[in-house]
Design a protein around this motif. Sequence first.
Motif, PDB file in Angstrom:
ATOM      1  N   ALA A   5      33.386  75.534  85.322  1.00  0.00           N
ATOM      2  CA  ALA A   5      32.894  76.715  84.590  1.00  0.00           C
ATOM      3  C   ALA A   5      31.363  76.633  84.599  1.00  0.00           C
ATOM      4  O   ALA A   5      30.788  75.809  83.894  1.00  0.00           O
ATOM      5  N   THR A   8      28.825  79.327  79.881  1.00  0.00           N
ATOM      6  CA  THR A   8      29.620  79.935  78.816  1.00  0.00           C
ATOM      7  C   THR A   8      28.669  80.774  77.970  1.00  0.00           C
ATOM      8  O   THR A   8      27.457  80.782  78.220  1.00  0.00           O
ATOM      9  N   ARG A  10      27.767  82.775  73.933  1.00  0.00           N
ATOM     10  CA  ARG A  10      28.003  82.942  72.505  1.00  0.00           C
ATOM     11  C   ARG A  10      27.308  84.225  72.059  1.00  0.00           C
ATOM     12  O   ARG A  10      26.234  84.553  72.557  1.00  0.00           O
ATOM     13  N   ILE A  39      25.726  75.888  81.934  1.00  0.00           N
ATOM     14  CA  ILE A  39      26.324  74.564  82.157  1.00  0.00           C
ATOM     15  C   ILE A  39      25.911  74.007  83.523  1.00  0.00           C
ATOM     16  O   ILE A  39      25.553  72.833  83.643  1.00  0.00           O
ATOM     17  N   PHE A  76      33.512  71.115  79.332  1.00  0.00           N
ATOM     18  CA  PHE A  76      34.529  71.858  78.581  1.00  0.00           C
ATOM     19  C   PHE A  76      33.921  72.616  77.400  1.00  0.00           C
ATOM     20  O   PHE A  76      34.633  73.009  76.481  1.00  0.00           O
ATOM     21  N   GLY A  77      32.610  72.828  77.422  1.00  0.00           N
ATOM     22  CA  GLY A  77      31.951  73.512  76.312  1.00  0.00           C
ATOM     23  C   GLY A  77      31.875  72.590  75.105  1.00  0.00           C
ATOM     24  O   GLY A  77      32.024  71.362  75.215  1.00  0.00           O
ATOM     25  N   SER A  78      31.662  73.185  73.941  1.00  0.00           N
ATOM     26  CA  SER A  78      31.526  72.376  72.732  1.00  0.00           C
ATOM     27  C   SER A  78      31.764  73.238  71.504  1.00  0.00           C
ATOM     28  O   SER A  78      31.649  74.462  71.554  1.00  0.00           O
ATOM     29  N   PRO A  80      33.774  74.804  67.980  1.00  0.00           N
ATOM     30  CA  PRO A  80      35.096  75.374  67.653  1.00  0.00           C
ATOM     31  C   PRO A  80      35.711  76.173  68.795  1.00  0.00           C
ATOM     32  O   PRO A  80      36.927  76.330  68.840  1.00  0.00           O
ATOM     33  N   ALA A  82      35.365  75.363  72.057  1.00  0.00           N
ATOM     34  CA  ALA A  82      35.448  74.535  73.272  1.00  0.00           C
ATOM     35  C   ALA A  82      36.824  74.705  73.907  1.00  0.00           C
ATOM     36  O   ALA A  82      37.753  75.221  73.270  1.00  0.00           O
ATOM     37  N   ALA A  89      43.907  69.445  80.891  1.00  0.00           N
ATOM     38  CA  ALA A  89      43.230  69.614  82.184  1.00  0.00           C
ATOM     39  C   ALA A  89      42.866  68.254  82.778  1.00  0.00           C
ATOM     40  O   ALA A  89      43.026  68.025  83.984  1.00  0.00           O
ATOM     41  N   GLU A  92      46.077  66.606  84.022  1.00  0.00           N
ATOM     42  CA  GLU A  92      46.527  67.270  85.259  1.00  0.00           C
ATOM     43  C   GLU A  92      45.696  66.802  86.453  1.00  0.00           C
ATOM     44  O   GLU A  92      46.233  66.517  87.524  1.00  0.00           O
TER      45      GLU A  92
HETATM   46  C1  HEM Z   1      39.066  71.406  84.710  1.00  0.00           C
HETATM   47  C2  HEM Z   1      39.674  72.348  84.002  1.00  0.00           C
HETATM   48  C3  HEM Z   1      38.994  73.163  82.925  1.00  0.00           C
HETATM   49  C4  HEM Z   1      37.667  73.300  82.618  1.00  0.00           C
HETATM   50  C5  HEM Z   1      36.458  72.632  83.282  1.00  0.00           C
HETATM   51  C6  HEM Z   1      37.593  74.214  81.503  1.00  0.00           C
HETATM   52  C7  HEM Z   1      36.405  74.618  80.904  1.00  0.00           C
HETATM   53  C8  HEM Z   1      36.330  75.502  79.854  1.00  0.00           C
HETATM   54  C9  HEM Z   1      35.093  75.945  79.252  1.00  0.00           C
HETATM   55  C10 HEM Z   1      33.678  75.533  79.668  1.00  0.00           C
HETATM   56  C11 HEM Z   1      35.418  76.783  78.258  1.00  0.00           C
HETATM   57  C12 HEM Z   1      34.426  77.505  77.311  1.00  0.00           C
HETATM   58  C13 HEM Z   1      34.127  76.572  76.131  1.00  0.00           C
HETATM   59  C14 HEM Z   1      32.949  76.988  75.304  1.00  0.00           C
HETATM   60  O1  HEM Z   1      32.492  78.136  75.412  1.00  0.00           O
HETATM   61  O2  HEM Z   1      32.444  76.147  74.502  1.00  0.00           O
HETATM   62  C15 HEM Z   1      36.867  76.885  78.207  1.00  0.00           C
HETATM   63  C16 HEM Z   1      37.575  77.646  77.303  1.00  0.00           C
HETATM   64  C17 HEM Z   1      38.937  77.768  77.301  1.00  0.00           C
HETATM   65  N1  HEM Z   1      39.840  77.111  78.119  1.00  0.00           N
HETATM   66 FE1  HEM Z   1      39.354  75.796  79.565  1.00  0.00          FE
HETATM   67  N2  HEM Z   1      38.856  74.594  81.152  1.00  0.00           N
HETATM   68  C18 HEM Z   1      39.739  73.973  81.995  1.00  0.00           C
HETATM   69  C19 HEM Z   1      41.123  74.082  81.974  1.00  0.00           C
HETATM   70  C20 HEM Z   1      41.847  74.855  81.099  1.00  0.00           C
HETATM   71  C21 HEM Z   1      43.289  74.985  81.108  1.00  0.00           C
HETATM   72  C22 HEM Z   1      44.228  74.238  82.076  1.00  0.00           C
HETATM   73  C23 HEM Z   1      43.602  75.859  80.120  1.00  0.00           C
HETATM   74  C24 HEM Z   1      44.955  76.371  79.670  1.00  0.00           C
HETATM   75  C25 HEM Z   1      46.108  75.799  80.012  1.00  0.00           C
HETATM   76  C26 HEM Z   1      42.369  76.257  79.472  1.00  0.00           C
HETATM   77  C27 HEM Z   1      42.284  77.118  78.405  1.00  0.00           C
HETATM   78  C28 HEM Z   1      41.106  77.521  77.801  1.00  0.00           C
HETATM   79  C29 HEM Z   1      41.034  78.483  76.714  1.00  0.00           C
HETATM   80  C30 HEM Z   1      42.232  79.210  76.052  1.00  0.00           C
HETATM   81  C31 HEM Z   1      39.678  78.626  76.389  1.00  0.00           C
HETATM   82  C32 HEM Z   1      39.074  79.536  75.302  1.00  0.00           C
HETATM   83  C33 HEM Z   1      38.962  78.732  74.003  1.00  0.00           C
HETATM   84  C34 HEM Z   1      38.398  79.583  72.875  1.00  0.00           C
HETATM   85  O3  HEM Z   1      37.741  80.587  73.149  1.00  0.00           O
HETATM   86  O4  HEM Z   1      38.608  79.225  71.710  1.00  0.00           O
HETATM   87  N3  HEM Z   1      41.333  75.626  80.094  1.00  0.00           N
HETATM   88  N4  HEM Z   1      37.394  76.088  79.193  1.00  0.00           N
END
Ligand code: HEM
Length: 135
Positions: A5, A8, A10, A39, A76-78, A80, A82, A89, A92
């Motif tokens: 990613a 991100t 805000r 990022i 993976f962000g940071s 609430p 994140a 992930a 996996e």
């Molecule tokens: C290497 C794999 C992954 C990476 C690098 C990744 C990275 C991220 C990042 C950077 C965000 C934004 C966080 C922020 O703004 O602080 C995010 C949000 C999110 N990710 Fe992932 N992600 C991955 C895999 C997954 C998988 C497998 C799922 C679901 C099965 C998933 C579900 C979500 C959801 C639902 C959000 C939104 C959370 C929210 O808004 O409260 N992610 N991810």
Amino acid sequence: MTPPAPFTERRCVNDSVLTTEDGRCSVSIRKDDIIQIPIWSLHYNEEYFPEPEKFLPERFSQDYHHKYPNYAYLPFGSGPRACVAKSLALLEAKIALIWLIKHFKFDKCDKTKVRRYFFPKKKTSIFFIISFFSF
Ligand code: HEM
């Protein structure tokens, strides 16, 4: 250090002023402004991650953590909002990697050019020589 990613965002809920620790620089942000957290650029900051295009596994050890400030590494962000699936992930990815290494041999091909840019000017490809072991 390439993050899956690259950024991100805000939305600011109140008018705010962000000031650096030394007070020399400040930025005004209005309510409802969207702030982009870069990022990709953070991960490619050579001050904290020298040779960011290289895979250096020692970067991810516990000993390395004190070498960069909080929020310099944000795959993976940071906070609430994140990534909710960080643990899934990572698990996996480990399972997939184990499976691939168990069954295949990977050799970098001379044609491979390592991708260094967020928006590459021309299409780049990664070539491997993959040999099959067995199941
Ligand atoms: C290497 C794999 C992954 C990476 C690098 C990744 C990275 C991220 C990042 C950077 C965000 C934004 C966080 C922020 O703004 O602080 C995010 C949000 C999110 N990710 Fe992932 N992600 C991955 C895999 C997954 C998988 C497998 C799922 C679901 C099965 C998933 C579900 C979500 C959801 C639902 C959000 C939104 C959370 C929210 O808004 O409260 N992610 N991810």
